[in-house]
Design a protein around this motif. Structure first.
Motif, PDB file in Angstrom:
ATOM      1  N   GLU A 161       0.708  -1.268   0.093  1.00 33.18           N
ATOM      2  CA  GLU A 161       0.100   0.006   0.023  1.00 33.18           C
ATOM      3  C   GLU A 161       0.821   1.251   0.148  1.00 33.18           C
ATOM      4  N   ALA A 162       2.109   1.242   0.741  1.00 35.19           N
ATOM      5  CA  ALA A 162       2.602   2.241   0.643  1.00 35.19           C
ATOM      6  C   ALA A 162       3.439   2.623  -0.724  1.00 35.19           C
ATOM      7  N   VAL A 163       3.697   1.569  -1.443  1.00 37.75           N
ATOM      8  CA  VAL A 163       4.481   1.665  -2.677  1.00 37.75           C
ATOM      9  C   VAL A 163       3.385   2.207  -3.669  1.00 37.75           C
ATOM     10  N   ASP A 164       2.280   1.804  -3.436  1.00 35.28           N
ATOM     11  CA  ASP A 164       1.302   2.280  -4.169  1.00 35.28           C
ATOM     12  C   ASP A 164       1.088   3.732  -4.062  1.00 35.28           C
ATOM     13  N   LEU A 165       1.010   4.124  -2.733  1.00 34.38           N
ATOM     14  CA  LEU A 165       0.887   5.665  -2.343  1.00 34.38           C
ATOM     15  C   LEU A 165       1.980   6.527  -3.107  1.00 34.38           C
ATOM     16  N   GLY A 166       3.317   5.757  -3.136  1.00 27.95           N
ATOM     17  CA  GLY A 166       4.317   6.331  -3.961  1.00 27.95           C
ATOM     18  C   GLY A 166       3.924   6.611  -5.480  1.00 27.95           C
ATOM     19  N   MET A 167       3.415   5.619  -5.894  1.00 25.45           N
ATOM     20  CA  MET A 167       2.929   5.533  -7.447  1.00 25.45           C
ATOM     21  C   MET A 167       1.821   6.867  -7.852  1.00 25.45           C
ATOM     22  N   ARG A 168       0.937   6.997  -6.594  1.00 23.86           N
ATOM     23  CA  ARG A 168      -0.010   7.959  -6.954  1.00 23.86           C
ATOM     24  C   ARG A 168       0.574   9.416  -6.617  1.00 23.86           C
ATOM     25  N   LEU A 169       1.592   9.450  -5.753  1.00 27.41           N
ATOM     26  CA  LEU A 169       2.238  10.734  -5.589  1.00 27.41           C
ATOM     27  C   LEU A 169       3.085  11.288  -6.890  1.00 27.41           C
ATOM     28  N   VAL A 170       3.342  10.406  -7.592  1.00 29.93           N
ATOM     29  CA  VAL A 170       3.996  10.658  -8.959  1.00 29.93           C
ATOM     30  C   VAL A 170       2.993  11.159  -9.993  1.00 29.93           C
ATOM     31  N   GLN A 171       1.801  10.668  -9.889  1.00 28.07           N
ATOM     32  CA  GLN A 171       0.812  10.700 -10.546  1.00 28.07           C
ATOM     33  C   GLN A 171       0.297  12.192 -10.502  1.00 28.07           C
ATOM     34  N   ALA A 172      -0.005  12.409  -9.535  1.00 27.47           N
ATOM     35  CA  ALA A 172      -0.442  13.756  -8.697  1.00 27.47           C
ATOM     36  C   ALA A 172       0.446  14.928  -9.230  1.00 27.47           C
TER      37      ALA A 172
END
Length: 501
Positions: free
Chosen positions: A17-28
């Protein structure tokens, strides 16, 4: 770091879930992050390609340097991501201005040397760059931060590395599909697969340089996701270790409670001014009733999900037997035990030293093999004697005239073009085999000979490639030489290999 100013929702998360949060941070924040990524990665990559790949004609080493400098790129990317979690978006100029300070303060040299192959590099990077710790404290902190997220961090590294390979192969496949029929980029990347076809070494060099530039672009696309995933794992560990989510909850409750207490104080002040004070005897029964109801109210509160959890844990422990009364052993037995204990310590120390010596020997062998593969160190071996024939042509020096170029020019004047080119080609093979020590084999074709000359890095490879192409055109395609082409080949032969033997 100020957790109350984070633009993220802090809560307990698993590693994935933390890795997915990092992916969303790059998208944002894709626009600012990818702009900084390309602005930081492409200029050093172009400089390496120009100096090492083109200047030294070592494109393989240039590609390895682009890959090896990833820790340098990661520091600039983490600078942008650490501002993005607070809602800020630093531009390219701000990133470049901050880069010298990041290099000085973030332990870049160890990251490029003994910690370069660390699979959890992006997870441990914030400890060096954001916390600014040094020495043993930093080592302990990196170990604590990487604890319990090692699987997610290794999976992140594995996936990002494979995505790089997939994108790189996709670029090659796209270019392959856009090229005309019978033209293949694979033949330029791996010339050994071309068989008898002739490949210009200069074309091979340019294709490999373009391959390096494509790899730099792929790194600029994938590396932000790797750094962001590691940064999110770092935030997860900080939340687990320091209970940031609980701290923020208490701060929010304290802020709301302060507001409510202020309003309540105002209401009480107004009430005391308007209403008469209650009788103390009338309030006493109410207090006793509240005391009687307190156990049931407490029980209701404890039924809430926050308090009603029970956890059952089982663990194995060694059973300790009561110590039996020790019996005095004979003196000779004690001396025998002491002897073997000392011998065991000496054997263990000797094996440890032997193990380190073995590791050093293996590392030296691997380093030498790598340097030989890169062409930095060449094996000092006596080359085998050249064969008498190559590709069905006699290359013995005694079978050639003293002045090959002059004899070929005479054959050209007599109109015997094929024999003239054959003489030039045999003479070139003879000089390369006996003087430049190119390891030709008896069964080599013209294409194999050209590949051996190209790999050896001989200075005559450009002329030899032209001579081979012309020889094949005249010998097998029965084409005629253009006016002046034969004289140019004779002059080039004399310039490349000299005059008489």
């Amino acid at each position: 770091m100020r957790p109350e100013q984070l633009a993220l929702v802090l809560r307990p998360r698993s590693g994935l879930e933390a890795v997915d949060l990092g992916m969303r941070l790059v998208q944002a924040h894709a626009r600012s992050i990818f702009a900084s990524s390309f602005a930081v990665i492409l200029p050093p990559a172009l400089l390496i390609i120009a100096l090492v790949g083109y200047g030294l004609e070592m494109p393989t080493l240039a590609g390895m340097l682009i890959w090896w400098l990833k820790p340098l790129y990661d520091r600039a990317l983490l600078h942008g991501l650490s501002h993005a979690v607070f809602g800020e978006q630093p531009g390219v100029r701000q990133t470049w201005r901050a880069l010298p300070g990041l290099i000085r303060r973030s332990a870049l040299l160890p990251a490029l040397l003994w910690r370069r192959l660390d699979p959890l590099r992006s997870t441990r990077l914030p400890v060096d760059q954001l916390e600014g710790l040094k020495g043993r404290i930093a080592r302990d902190r990196r170990r604590i931060v990487a604890n319990r997220v090692g699987g997610a961090g290794f999976g992140l590294m594995f996936c990002c590395a494979n995505f790089e390979y997939v994108l790189l192969l996709g670029v090659i496949a796209l270019i392959e599909n856009l090229l005309p029929e019978r033209v293949s980029i694979v033949e330029h990347i791996w010339p050994a697969m071309t068989g008898n076809d002739i490949v210009d070494p200069q074309q091979v060099l340019w294709v490999e340089l373009g391959f390096n530039l494509s790899y730099a672009c792929v790194v600029a696309l994938i590396e932000p996701f790797y750094v962001a995933g590691g940064f999110a794992l770092y935030l997860k560990r900080r939340t687990d270790l320091e209970a940031w989510d609980v701290e923020l909850l208490f701060r929010r409750l304290a802020s709301e409670g302060a507001k409510r207490l202020t309003m309540l104080a105002l209401m009480v002040a107004c009430g005391t001014l308007v209403l008469p004070l209650p009788d103390a005897q009338a309030a006493e029964p109410q207090r006793e009733a509240a005391i009687r109801k307190a156990p049931s109210v407490i029980a209701d509160v404890l039924k809430a999900p926050e308090f009603g959890k029970h956890r059952k844990r089982q663990e194995l422990q060694l059973r300790t037997e009561p110590d039996a009364p020790a019996k005095d052993a004979p003196g000779w037995f004690k001396r025998w035990l002491e002897f073997w204990r000392g011998a065991g310590r000496w054997m263990a120390e000797g094996l440890r030293v032997a193990g380190w010596i073995g590791i050093a020997i293996v590392a030296a062998i691997l380093l030498r093999l790598l340097l030989r593969q890169l062409g930095v160190v060449r094996a000092r071996r006596t080359p085998p004697p050249p064969p008498a024939e190559v590709a069905g042509l006699d290359i013995r020096p005694e079978s050639l005239p003293d002045d090959v170029a002059d004899a070929a020019r005479q054959l050209l004047a007599a109109g015997r073009h094929r024999e003239a080119l054959g003489l030039l080609y045999r003479g070139a093979l003879s000089r390369l085999a006996h003087q430049a020590h190119i390891p030709f084999a008896r069964g080599d074709t013209e294409g194999d000979c050209l590949m051996r000359v190209t790999r050896a890095g001989s200075g005559m490879r450009a002329y030899f490639a032209l001579l081979t192409r012309t020889w094949q055109t005249v010998a097998y395609a029965h084409a005629e030489l253009a006016e002046g082409e034969g004289d140019a080949l004779c002059a080039g032969w004399r310039e490349a290999f000299g005059g008489r033997q």
